[in-house]
Design a protein around this motif. Sequence first.
Motif, short mmCIF file in Angstrom:
data_model
loop_
_atom_site.label_atom_id
_atom_site.label_comp_id
_atom_site.label_asym_id
_atom_site.label_seq_id
_atom_site.Cartn_x
_atom_site.Cartn_y
_atom_site.Cartn_z
N THR A 45 35.90 36.08 33.24
CA THR A 45 34.64 36.60 33.74
C THR A 45 34.58 38.11 33.63
O THR A 45 35.61 38.77 33.45
N ALA A 46 33.39 38.64 33.72
CA ALA A 46 33.18 40.08 33.63
C ALA A 46 33.84 40.78 34.81
O ALA A 46 33.91 40.25 35.92
N ASN A 47 34.30 41.99 34.55
CA ASN A 47 34.93 42.79 35.60
C ASN A 47 33.89 43.64 36.35
O ASN A 47 34.21 44.68 36.88
N LYS A 48 32.66 43.18 36.39
CA LYS A 48 31.55 43.91 36.98
C LYS A 48 31.03 43.20 38.22
O LYS A 48 31.33 42.03 38.47
N SER A 49 30.19 43.90 38.95
CA SER A 49 29.46 43.35 40.07
C SER A 49 30.41 42.73 41.08
O SER A 49 31.46 43.29 41.38
N ALA A 50 30.06 41.57 41.60
CA ALA A 50 30.85 40.91 42.64
C ALA A 50 31.98 40.04 42.09
O ALA A 50 32.75 39.48 42.86
N MET A 51 32.09 39.93 40.76
CA MET A 51 33.04 38.98 40.19
C MET A 51 34.48 39.22 40.64
O MET A 51 35.15 38.26 41.05
N PRO A 52 35.02 40.44 40.60
CA PRO A 52 36.41 40.62 41.05
C PRO A 52 36.61 40.25 42.53
O PRO A 52 37.63 39.67 42.89
N GLU A 53 35.63 40.53 43.36
CA GLU A 53 35.73 40.20 44.77
C GLU A 53 35.68 38.69 44.98
O GLU A 53 36.47 38.12 45.74
N ILE A 54 34.78 38.01 44.30
CA ILE A 54 34.61 36.57 44.47
C ILE A 54 35.76 35.80 43.83
O ILE A 54 36.29 34.86 44.40
N CYS A 55 36.16 36.19 42.63
CA CYS A 55 37.15 35.42 41.87
C CYS A 55 38.59 35.81 42.18
O CYS A 55 39.50 35.03 41.88
N GLY A 56 38.80 36.98 42.74
CA GLY A 56 40.15 37.40 43.10
C GLY A 56 41.15 37.21 41.97
O GLY A 56 40.89 37.60 40.83
N ASP A 57 42.29 36.59 42.28
CA ASP A 57 43.34 36.35 41.29
C ASP A 57 43.09 35.07 40.48
O ASP A 57 43.92 34.68 39.68
N GLY A 58 41.93 34.44 40.68
CA GLY A 58 41.64 33.17 40.03
C GLY A 58 40.97 33.28 38.68
O GLY A 58 40.56 32.26 38.13
N ALA A 59 40.86 34.50 38.14
CA ALA A 59 40.18 34.66 36.86
C ALA A 59 40.84 35.74 36.03
O ALA A 59 41.51 36.62 36.56
N VAL A 60 40.62 35.67 34.74
CA VAL A 60 40.98 36.74 33.81
C VAL A 60 39.70 37.55 33.62
O VAL A 60 38.62 36.99 33.41
N TYR A 61 39.81 38.87 33.70
CA TYR A 61 38.64 39.74 33.64
C TYR A 61 38.54 40.47 32.31
O TYR A 61 39.55 40.83 31.71
N PHE A 62 37.30 40.71 31.88
CA PHE A 62 37.05 41.48 30.66
C PHE A 62 35.87 42.41 30.91
O PHE A 62 35.08 42.22 31.84
#
Length: 162
Positions: free
Chosen positions: A84-101
């Motif tokens: 998922t994108a490393n923008k907006s709420a994604m890092p907060e919502i996804c935490g360690d459960g996603a790879v960010y780009f």
Amino acid sequence: NCNYDNIPKLLLISKNIDQKYYNEIKELIRTRNSIKNIILIEDINSDFIPSLYNNADLYIFSSYCEVFGLTNIEAMSSGVPVLTANKSAMPEICGDGAVYFNPHDPDDIKNKIVDLYFNENLKKKMIIQGYKQASIYSWQNTCAQVKSLILEGNNYTVGENV
């Protein structure tokens, strides 16, 4: 040149809110000779979504701006590795459960997709982390938190500023 016969199918699900932009996407797919590898679905019936998650190798969410990434959590709870994108709420919502780009960097997106798709250890790790992250948003957890708020808030009267 990329040999499109050797890449997995990409299912692109979109809600068409801008016909001009949607037509540009369709034309780009057609002119890149990849129409047989990219399936574009507009406004899918929600009854079909669980089977899509259950048959997916990866879930990729490249939104620039989201309030809450519910579909990311749905994919995680289905055991699908999430990018998922490393923008907006994604890092907060996804935490360690996603790879960010970085959604503004096509090379970063491509590299992260290729790495996660072919790296079985990373894929397994992201599935485990995804289940863990999605459990934070379970209905049981949500109900427990609402109940706690109600019980802790019983000292307040209706209309009182909290």
